[in-house]
Design a protein around this motif. Structure first.
Motif, PDB file in Angstrom:
ATOM      1  N   GLU A   1      83.423 120.674  40.841  1.00 33.59           N
ATOM      2  CA  GLU A   1      83.527 119.717  41.956  1.00 33.59           C
ATOM      3  C   GLU A   1      83.943 118.341  41.432  1.00 33.59           C
ATOM      4  N   PHE A   2      83.354 117.946  40.301  1.00 30.65           N
ATOM      5  CA  PHE A   2      83.618 116.638  39.711  1.00 30.65           C
ATOM      6  C   PHE A   2      85.089 116.528  39.291  1.00 30.65           C
ATOM      7  N   ILE A   3      85.598 117.586  38.657  1.00 31.97           N
ATOM      8  CA  ILE A   3      86.996 117.584  38.190  1.00 31.97           C
ATOM      9  C   ILE A   3      87.949 117.473  39.385  1.00 31.97           C
ATOM     10  N   ILE A   4      87.650 118.204  40.451  1.00 29.08           N
ATOM     11  CA  ILE A   4      88.514 118.162  41.650  1.00 29.08           C
ATOM     12  C   ILE A   4      88.560 116.744  42.220  1.00 29.08           C
ATOM     13  N   LYS A   5      87.364 116.085  42.259  1.00 25.14           N
ATOM     14  CA  LYS A   5      87.318 114.726  42.809  1.00 25.14           C
ATOM     15  C   LYS A   5      88.156 113.767  41.966  1.00 25.14           C
ATOM     16  N   ILE A   6      88.037 113.866  40.640  1.00 28.14           N
ATOM     17  CA  ILE A   6      88.800 113.003  39.732  1.00 28.14           C
ATOM     18  C   ILE A   6      90.308 113.232  39.946  1.00 28.14           C
ATOM     19  N   LEU A   7      90.687 114.534  40.042  1.00 21.89           N
ATOM     20  CA  LEU A   7      92.108 114.863  40.209  1.00 21.89           C
ATOM     21  C   LEU A   7      92.658 114.293  41.504  1.00 21.89           C
ATOM     22  N   GLN A   8      91.793 114.295  42.566  1.00 23.53           N
ATOM     23  CA  GLN A   8      92.234 113.775  43.866  1.00 23.53           C
ATOM     24  C   GLN A   8      92.661 112.312  43.746  1.00 23.53           C
ATOM     25  N   PHE A   9      91.995 111.573  42.855  1.00 27.45           N
ATOM     26  CA  PHE A   9      92.372 110.175  42.648  1.00 27.45           C
ATOM     27  C   PHE A   9      93.530 110.042  41.662  1.00 27.45           C
ATOM     28  N   LEU A  10      93.431 110.840  40.573  1.00 26.27           N
ATOM     29  CA  LEU A  10      94.387 110.676  39.472  1.00 26.27           C
ATOM     30  C   LEU A  10      95.803 111.108  39.842  1.00 26.27           C
ATOM     31  N   VAL A  11      95.938 112.238  40.533  1.00 25.69           N
ATOM     32  CA  VAL A  11      97.275 112.793  40.812  1.00 25.69           C
ATOM     33  C   VAL A  11      98.144 111.788  41.579  1.00 25.69           C
ATOM     34  N   PRO A  12      97.679 111.178  42.696  1.00 22.73           N
ATOM     35  CA  PRO A  12      98.540 110.201  43.403  1.00 22.73           C
ATOM     36  C   PRO A  12      98.897 109.010  42.516  1.00 22.73           C
ATOM     37  N   ILE A  13      97.904 108.548  41.685  1.00 21.23           N
ATOM     38  CA  ILE A  13      98.181 107.398  40.812  1.00 21.23           C
ATOM     39  C   ILE A  13      99.259 107.771  39.781  1.00 21.23           C
ATOM     40  N   LEU A  14      99.155 108.984  39.221  1.00 20.96           N
ATOM     41  CA  LEU A  14     100.139 109.444  38.234  1.00 20.96           C
ATOM     42  C   LEU A  14     101.532 109.524  38.863  1.00 20.96           C
ATOM     43  N   ILE A  15     101.604 110.071  40.106  1.00 24.31           N
ATOM     44  CA  ILE A  15     102.911 110.193  40.776  1.00 24.31           C
ATOM     45  C   ILE A  15     103.505 108.814  41.017  1.00 24.31           C
ATOM     46  N   LEU A  16     102.629 107.884  41.468  1.00 24.74           N
ATOM     47  CA  LEU A  16     103.094 106.515  41.736  1.00 24.74           C
ATOM     48  C   LEU A  16     103.616 105.866  40.447  1.00 24.74           C
ATOM     49  N   GLY A  17     102.819 106.045  39.362  1.00 24.56           N
ATOM     50  CA  GLY A  17     103.220 105.479  38.071  1.00 24.56           C
ATOM     51  C   GLY A  17     104.543 106.055  37.602  1.00 24.56           C
ATOM     52  N   LEU A  18     104.721 107.366  37.756  1.00 26.14           N
ATOM     53  CA  LEU A  18     105.950 108.051  37.360  1.00 26.14           C
ATOM     54  C   LEU A  18     107.139 107.522  38.157  1.00 26.14           C
ATOM     55  N   ALA A  19     106.917 107.350  39.474  1.00 25.68           N
ATOM     56  CA  ALA A  19     107.996 106.858  40.347  1.00 25.68           C
ATOM     57  C   ALA A  19     108.418 105.447  39.935  1.00 25.68           C
ATOM     58  N   LEU A  20     107.416 104.588  39.636  1.00 24.93           N
ATOM     59  CA  LEU A  20     107.718 103.203  39.239  1.00 24.93           C
ATOM     60  C   LEU A  20     108.473 103.169  37.916  1.00 24.93           C
ATOM     61  N   THR A  21     108.052 104.026  36.960  1.00 20.65           N
ATOM     62  CA  THR A  21     108.716 104.081  35.658  1.00 20.65           C
ATOM     63  C   THR A  21     110.164 104.512  35.816  1.00 20.65           C
ATOM     64  N   VAL A  22     110.409 105.570  36.599  1.00 26.26           N
ATOM     65  CA  VAL A  22     111.765 106.081  36.819  1.00 26.26           C
ATOM     66  C   VAL A  22     112.608 104.973  37.436  1.00 26.26           C
ATOM     67  N   ARG A  23     112.016 104.277  38.442  1.00 28.86           N
ATOM     68  CA  ARG A  23     112.750 103.225  39.135  1.00 28.86           C
ATOM     69  C   ARG A  23     113.120 102.092  38.164  1.00 28.86           C
ATOM     70  N   HIS A  24     112.132 101.736  37.317  1.00 34.00           N
ATOM     71  CA  HIS A  24     112.330 100.675  36.336  1.00 34.00           C
ATOM     72  C   HIS A  24     113.508 101.018  35.409  1.00 34.00           C
ATOM     73  N   TYR A  25     113.534 102.258  34.881  1.00 35.54           N
ATOM     74  CA  TYR A  25     114.602 102.657  33.959  1.00 35.54           C
ATOM     75  C   TYR A  25     115.955 102.742  34.654  1.00 35.54           C
ATOM     76  N   THR A  26     115.965 103.310  35.864  1.00 36.78           N
ATOM     77  CA  THR A  26     117.244 103.470  36.574  1.00 36.78           C
ATOM     78  C   THR A  26     117.816 102.096  36.922  1.00 36.78           C
ATOM     79  N   LYS A  27     116.935 101.108  37.207  1.00 34.12           N
ATOM     80  CA  LYS A  27     117.390  99.749  37.521  1.00 34.12           C
ATOM     81  C   LYS A  27     118.063  99.124  36.302  1.00 34.12           C
ATOM     82  N   GLU A  28     117.425  99.319  35.123  1.00 36.12           N
ATOM     83  CA  GLU A  28     117.938  98.729  33.874  1.00 36.12           C
ATOM     84  C   GLU A  28     119.338  99.241  33.557  1.00 36.12           C
ATOM     85  N   GLN A  29     119.530 100.585  33.832  1.00 33.89           N
ATOM     86  CA  GLN A  29     120.835 101.182  33.546  1.00 33.89           C
ATOM     87  C   GLN A  29     121.859 100.683  34.563  1.00 33.89           C
TER      88      GLN A  29
END
Ligand code: HEM
Length: 193
Positions: A165-193
């Motif tokens: 139960e604890f792992i599921i709760k952590i993942l519920q928070f972590l997964v959206p943050i990871l996706i957001l972070g990934l999206a921002l990183t991709v955007r940052h690199y594509t902007k630089e190019q």
């Protein structure tokens, strides 16, 4: 009518547990099961009375010695003196809508000895008089399950291991943050190019 002593089997009575078909089992006090009388001396007798007091407590034995001073005590007099009654069956179906305590409490009192439930409320004398109207007979005591098996309620077993139960709760928070972070990183690199 209270004089009609039709005997009902417990299982049969217990089936009447619906709003449109509701039977209750209520006793005034206790029911005589057995009585042993033994002579102690010319003026003293010993009485042992087994009573069926409640289905919760089962059979109980009251034992006492009484003096008889040339007074004839009949069994009937004795029973009324000690105040022994049998378990009565009431068909309260016509009363469901009008019961001041509501129909839910009546339903919850089916399929068992409802004497304590009835007495706990402290019903008035007029309520007790009304009961005669719904009286349909008595319980055949030979059909009563004396010792009722304890059936634990069906609830999910206690699980001391909270890890999944604890792992599921952590993942519920972590997964959206990871996706957001990934999206921002991709955007940052594509902007630089
Ligand atoms: C043949 C059976 C019954 C009859 C004729 C009956 C009748 C009544 C009556 C006339 C009242 C109004 C108050 C009074 O006069 O005492 C009442 C109230 C009530 N009864 Fe019953 N009753 C019966 C069985 C039961 C049972 C088995 C229960 C509980 C499981 C119950 C629970 C209540 C409650 C909670 C109230 C409301 C008390 C309050 O608000 O002060 N009754 N009943």
């Amino acid at each position: 009518m209270a004089s009609d002593r039709k005997l009902h089997a417990f299982e049969e009575v217990a089936k009447h547990n619906k709003t449109k078909d509701c039977w209750l089992i209520i006793s005034g006090k206790v029911m005589l099961v057995n009585m042993n009388v033994s002579l102690v001396s010319n003026i003293e007798i010993h009485l042992e009375i087994s009573v069926f007091q409640s289905w919760k407590t089962g059979e109980q034995v009251i034992s006492f010695t009484m003096m008889i001073n040339s007074v004839q005590v009949s069994v009937d007099q004795l029973i009324s003196h000690v105040g022994l009654f049998s378990f009565k069956v009431y068909d309260v179906t016509p009363f469901m809508d009008d019961h001041p305590g509501g129909d839910e409490v009546l339903l919850s009192a089916t399929g068992k000895d409802a004497t304590n439930d009835f007495e706990d409320v402290g019903h008035s004398d007029s309520a007790r008089e009304m009961m005669d109207k719904y009286y349909i007979g008595e319980i055949d005591m030979s059909t009563v399950p004396l010792k009722r098996a304890y059936i634990p309620s069906e609830q999910t077993a206690y699980n001391p291991d909270k890890t999944p139960e604890f792992i599921i709760k952590i993942l519920q928070f972590l997964v959206p943050i990871l996706i957001l972070g990934l999206a921002l990183t991709v955007r940052h690199y594509t902007k630089e190019q």
